[in-house]
Each structure stands twice: as structure tokens, then as C-alpha cells.
Design a protein around this motif. Structure first.
Motif, PDB file in Angstrom:
ATOM      1  N   MET B   1       0.835  -1.194   0.000  1.00 26.42           N
ATOM      2  CA  MET B   1       0.000   0.000   0.000  1.00 26.42           C
ATOM      3  C   MET B   1       0.876   1.252   0.000  1.00 26.42           C
ATOM      4  O   MET B   1       1.927   1.273   0.609  1.00 26.42           O
ATOM      5  CB  MET B   1      -0.877   0.030   1.247  1.00 26.42           C
ATOM      6  CG  MET B   1      -1.949  -1.020   1.263  1.00 26.42           C
ATOM      7  SD  MET B   1      -3.153  -0.723  -0.031  1.00 26.42           S
ATOM      8  CE  MET B   1      -4.202  -2.135   0.149  1.00 26.42           C
ATOM      9  N   ALA B   2       0.408   2.260  -0.673  1.00 24.11           N
ATOM     10  CA  ALA B   2       1.161   3.515  -0.637  1.00 24.11           C
ATOM     11  C   ALA B   2       1.197   4.028   0.795  1.00 24.11           C
ATOM     12  O   ALA B   2       0.180   4.051   1.488  1.00 24.11           O
ATOM     13  CB  ALA B   2       0.505   4.541  -1.548  1.00 24.11           C
ATOM     14  N   PRO B  37       1.590  -8.264   3.421  1.00 24.55           N
ATOM     15  CA  PRO B  37       2.486  -9.106   2.619  1.00 24.55           C
ATOM     16  C   PRO B  37       3.838  -8.429   2.375  1.00 24.55           C
ATOM     17  O   PRO B  37       3.962  -7.196   2.456  1.00 24.55           O
ATOM     18  CB  PRO B  37       1.726  -9.309   1.310  1.00 24.55           C
ATOM     19  CG  PRO B  37       0.646  -8.297   1.282  1.00 24.55           C
ATOM     20  CD  PRO B  37       0.388  -7.872   2.698  1.00 24.55           C
ATOM     21  N   LEU B  38       4.806  -9.256   2.067  1.00 23.20           N
ATOM     22  CA  LEU B  38       6.186  -8.785   1.935  1.00 23.20           C
ATOM     23  C   LEU B  38       6.316  -7.675   0.889  1.00 23.20           C
ATOM     24  O   LEU B  38       7.038  -6.697   1.098  1.00 23.20           O
ATOM     25  CB  LEU B  38       7.067  -9.987   1.552  1.00 23.20           C
ATOM     26  CG  LEU B  38       8.570  -9.783   1.506  1.00 23.20           C
ATOM     27  CD1 LEU B  38       9.108  -9.256   2.820  1.00 23.20           C
ATOM     28  CD2 LEU B  38       9.271 -11.094   1.130  1.00 23.20           C
ATOM     29  N   PHE B  39       5.624  -7.791  -0.242  1.00 19.82           N
ATOM     30  CA  PHE B  39       5.800  -6.778  -1.284  1.00 19.82           C
ATOM     31  C   PHE B  39       5.311  -5.411  -0.804  1.00 19.82           C
ATOM     32  O   PHE B  39       5.892  -4.380  -1.159  1.00 19.82           O
ATOM     33  CB  PHE B  39       5.111  -7.198  -2.595  1.00 19.82           C
ATOM     34  CG  PHE B  39       3.609  -7.072  -2.619  1.00 19.82           C
ATOM     35  CD1 PHE B  39       3.015  -5.881  -3.009  1.00 19.82           C
ATOM     36  CD2 PHE B  39       2.799  -8.130  -2.262  1.00 19.82           C
ATOM     37  CE1 PHE B  39       1.636  -5.753  -3.040  1.00 19.82           C
ATOM     38  CE2 PHE B  39       1.429  -8.018  -2.293  1.00 19.82           C
ATOM     39  CZ  PHE B  39       0.838  -6.822  -2.671  1.00 19.82           C
ATOM     40  N   GLN B  40       4.273  -5.405   0.021  1.00 21.98           N
ATOM     41  CA  GLN B  40       3.770  -4.123   0.538  1.00 21.98           C
ATOM     42  C   GLN B  40       4.760  -3.528   1.541  1.00 21.98           C
ATOM     43  O   GLN B  40       4.962  -2.312   1.583  1.00 21.98           O
ATOM     44  CB  GLN B  40       2.411  -4.311   1.200  1.00 21.98           C
ATOM     45  CG  GLN B  40       1.286  -4.525   0.215  1.00 21.98           C
ATOM     46  CD  GLN B  40      -0.062  -4.672   0.915  1.00 21.98           C
ATOM     47  OE1 GLN B  40      -0.177  -4.531   2.130  1.00 21.98           O
ATOM     48  NE2 GLN B  40      -1.084  -4.982   0.139  1.00 21.98           N
ATOM     49  N   ARG B  42       7.991  -4.010   1.543  1.00 19.31           N
ATOM     50  CA  ARG B  42       9.162  -3.500   0.803  1.00 19.31           C
ATOM     51  C   ARG B  42       8.867  -2.151   0.142  1.00 19.31           C
ATOM     52  O   ARG B  42       9.675  -1.221   0.235  1.00 19.31           O
ATOM     53  CB  ARG B  42       9.579  -4.507  -0.268  1.00 19.31           C
ATOM     54  CG  ARG B  42      10.314  -5.689   0.314  1.00 19.31           C
ATOM     55  CD  ARG B  42      10.805  -6.599  -0.781  1.00 19.31           C
ATOM     56  NE  ARG B  42      11.542  -7.717  -0.223  1.00 19.31           N
ATOM     57  CZ  ARG B  42      11.469  -8.962  -0.678  1.00 19.31           C
ATOM     58  NH1 ARG B  42      10.699  -9.239  -1.712  1.00 19.31           N
ATOM     59  NH2 ARG B  42      12.167  -9.918  -0.114  1.00 19.31           N
ATOM     60  N   SER B  43       7.723  -2.061  -0.535  1.00 24.98           N
ATOM     61  CA  SER B  43       7.436  -0.789  -1.223  1.00 24.98           C
ATOM     62  C   SER B  43       7.187   0.309  -0.195  1.00 24.98           C
ATOM     63  O   SER B  43       7.590   1.465  -0.391  1.00 24.98           O
ATOM     64  CB  SER B  43       6.250  -0.942  -2.177  1.00 24.98           C
ATOM     65  OG  SER B  43       5.072  -1.246  -1.471  1.00 24.98           O
ATOM     66  N   ARG B  46      10.460   1.588   1.153  1.00 25.09           N
ATOM     67  CA  ARG B  46      11.117   2.445   0.156  1.00 25.09           C
ATOM     68  C   ARG B  46      10.558   3.871   0.234  1.00 25.09           C
ATOM     69  O   ARG B  46      11.299   4.844   0.211  1.00 25.09           O
ATOM     70  CB  ARG B  46      10.893   1.843  -1.233  1.00 25.09           C
ATOM     71  CG  ARG B  46      11.751   2.446  -2.311  1.00 25.09           C
ATOM     72  CD  ARG B  46      11.807   1.572  -3.544  1.00 25.09           C
ATOM     73  NE  ARG B  46      10.505   1.284  -4.098  1.00 25.09           N
ATOM     74  CZ  ARG B  46       9.999   0.060  -4.263  1.00 25.09           C
ATOM     75  NH1 ARG B  46      10.700  -0.989  -3.909  1.00 25.09           N
ATOM     76  NH2 ARG B  46       8.800  -0.124  -4.774  1.00 25.09           N
ATOM     77  N   GLU B  47       9.234   3.957   0.351  1.00 27.02           N
ATOM     78  CA  GLU B  47       8.606   5.285   0.439  1.00 27.02           C
ATOM     79  C   GLU B  47       9.002   5.994   1.733  1.00 27.02           C
ATOM     80  O   GLU B  47       9.289   7.202   1.724  1.00 27.02           O
ATOM     81  CB  GLU B  47       7.083   5.154   0.379  1.00 27.02           C
ATOM     82  CG  GLU B  47       6.558   4.810  -0.992  1.00 27.02           C
ATOM     83  CD  GLU B  47       5.042   4.816  -0.998  1.00 27.02           C
ATOM     84  OE1 GLU B  47       4.425   5.699  -0.383  1.00 27.02           O
ATOM     85  OE2 GLU B  47       4.467   3.904  -1.612  1.00 27.02           O
TER      86      GLU B  47
END
Lengths: 220, 74
Positions: B1-2, B37-40, B42-43, B46-47
């Protein structure tokens, strides 16, 4: 690497099985995501022709309902179409309102077609402006393991995609292959022997069921 | 999520991730702490890094001084 399409125009080389999946950074309904964000998980990247179209709506509802089953396989879902993120958001809200299904996986808004072109999702014979119904199964090391392409007219079978992910994972885990129409729990195929000696040994192995030396199965 | 809104404020997902970093943690630990989840994760990291709220350390990630201020602000 660039090749040329049927009109002689430059086109990116299509991805190939067993090679690293093309990297991307893309705007999605869950923020900016990169392929590398999914490393360590399996990923089903799938495209649809357009938001607010009937077949795609049924597919999205089916994928959304199946998300917990994909996650049991440590596999994430990532949708894509050449629509804006605003269109995606409106459509997701509509799917929830009309069909009662919340879409909880991200969807790429590929307005500049960068991801669609890198993955060969646009088939001009079907449509020059929309992606066809593609499915790319990418493993936890980010290698491309399977591709499925369906035309605009035909909705995909989510059960088959789940079956495919399970079959690939079983093949990796147990160094076996899966026969036609295999479903979880059924016998799997052991790799055929490579020497005469191994062939003789194979048919004498008690825990295998062999039609002949080259076609033997076992239960996991 | 952003995690970071265009106006620089944090989204609910951003706040969840920032709170989970009250103690330093690696990506996988943070998926457990947040339930995301892992992808959220990670993103989101980064933000939050780009916003100067989080920094990478050898064992994972930790809050910066600015990140701690965010957490303690009412």
C-alpha cells in the motif's frame, strides 16, 4: 533486446520460460511497485483488456476470491491493464459494490505500456490498444516459469492457474513432473532414466508404479 | 500500500508500518508485525526511506529522528 513486429517496427523480445522475468517499476492501485518487491514469493502477473468490461469483471471477481488460496502457496497476484489508476480504483469499487468482492491485490496502471510491451501482452491481431488475457507465473527467484495467453473473448480458469502454480512448486520441491490433468494429491512422474542400467533399476524399484521403464509414477 | 500521500502526510498503511518500526526490524519481521504481505512492506519501506522517516541498518530498518518525531506527534 529488440526484434521487429509483423510491420517491421521495433518490438521488445518476448520473455522466455526459464529466464529472469523482465524487471519493472509501475504505478499500481497499491502505490509504486517493482518486480523485485515480490522476490521470495511466487507471483502471478496477469493482464486484462480493459476495466469496466464484462469478461474482465468476472475474472477479477474470481481472482479476488481465490487470493487467500494463492497466498497459501506463498504466491501473490498482480493485475495489469492499459488504464489509469483512477479507472482501476473506480472499477475495484464497482466490483465490490455490485459483486460483493473486495479486490485486495494490486493492479498496474500501465498507461505508457512499458510493462505490457516488456511481457508481450499486446497482440495486434486481437487488439492494438488493449492487452490480451495473459498470465505469467514468476517463481520466488523471479524466473519466468509459465505463460498462458487467452484471447479477448475467453475468460480464464482460475482453478487452472492455481493448479499450475501447485504443479510448478511440486516439481521444484520433489524433482518430479506432473502428468496430464494432474491435481494435488495424485501420483507424479519421476524423471525418466538416462542409462540402460538406470532403466533396468527403475522397473525393479518397488515403490514406483511403471507402465514401462520411461513412464513411472510415485505418490508423494 | 502507498505509505506517503502526495501532500507528504502518511496513509493509514504508512502509520502501521512506522509504528511497527518502534523497534528495528528486518523485512520479514515487519510482515509479521504488520500482517501485510512482503511486497507491501518493501514498497512501503522504500517510500518511508525516501521521506526520511526510516533508514536501512545492517539488521534491517529503523526509524530516523524525524520518524520518531512523527510517531510521538499527536
Amino acid at each position: 533486446m529488440m526484434t521487429t513486429d509483423g510491420n517491421g517496427a521495433a518490438a521488445p523480445r518476448l520473455p522466455r520460460l526459464g529466464e529472469p522475468a523482465p524487471a519493472f517499476e509501475a504505478v499500481t492501485t497499491q502505490g509504486t511497485l517493482r518486480l523485485e518487491d515480490f522476490a521470495g514469493s511466487w507471483l502471478v502477473l496477469f493482464s486484462h483488456p480493459a476495466d469496466f468490461t464484462p469478461v474482465c469483471t468476472t475474472e477479477f471477481a474470481a481472482f479476488a476470491k481465490a487470493l487467500p488460496r494463492f497466498r497459501e502457496l506463498e504466491c501473490e497476484l498482480l493485475g495489469l491493464s492499459i488504464d489509469s489508476v483512477y479507472s482501476h480504483i473506480a472499477w475495484m469499487r464497482n466490483v465490490e459494490e455490485k459483486l460483493g468482492v473486495k479486490v485486495q491485490f494490486p493492479v498496474i496502471a500501465d498507461l505508457d505500456r512499458q510493462v505490457a510491451l516488456a511481457y508481450g501482452m499486446i497482440m495486434p491481431g486481437e487488439s492494438r490498444t488493449e492487452t490480451v488475457r495473459c498470465v505469467f507465473v514468476i517463481d520466488d527467484r523471479q524466473n519466468l516459469r509459465a505463460m498462458i495467453y487467452y484471447p479477448l473473448t475467453t475468460g480464464r480458469n482460475v482453478e487452472e492457474i492455481l493448479r499450475l502454480v501447485k504443479a510448478l512448486q511440486v516439481a521444484d520441491r520433489s524433482a518430479v513432473a506432473t502428468p496430464a490433468n494432474w491435481v494435488e494429491g495424485e501420483p507424479v512422474i519421476v524423471p525418466p532414466p538416462l542409462t540402460q542400467e538406470a532403466a533396468a533399476q527403475r522397473v525393479a524399484t518397488p515403490d514406483l508404479e511403471c507402465v514401462d521403464w520411461y513412464l513411472c509414477t510415485r505418490t508423494l | 500500500m502507498a505509505c506517503v500521500n502526495p501532500d507528504g502526510s502518511l496513509s493509514p498503511s504508512g502509520l502501521v508500518l512506522l509504528r511497527a518500526l518502534d523497534a528495528p526490524g528486518a523485512e520479514r519481521e515487519l510482515t509479521e508485525r504488520t500482517g501485510r504481505p512482503l511486497f507491501q512492506v518493501r514498497s512501503g519501506l522504500r517510500e518511508l526511506q525516501s521521506a526520511g522517516l526510516v533508514r536501512a541498518i545492517p539488521v534491517g530498518f529503523e526509524l530516523t529522528g524525524v520518524g520518531r518525531e512523527w510517531l510521538s506527534s499527536p
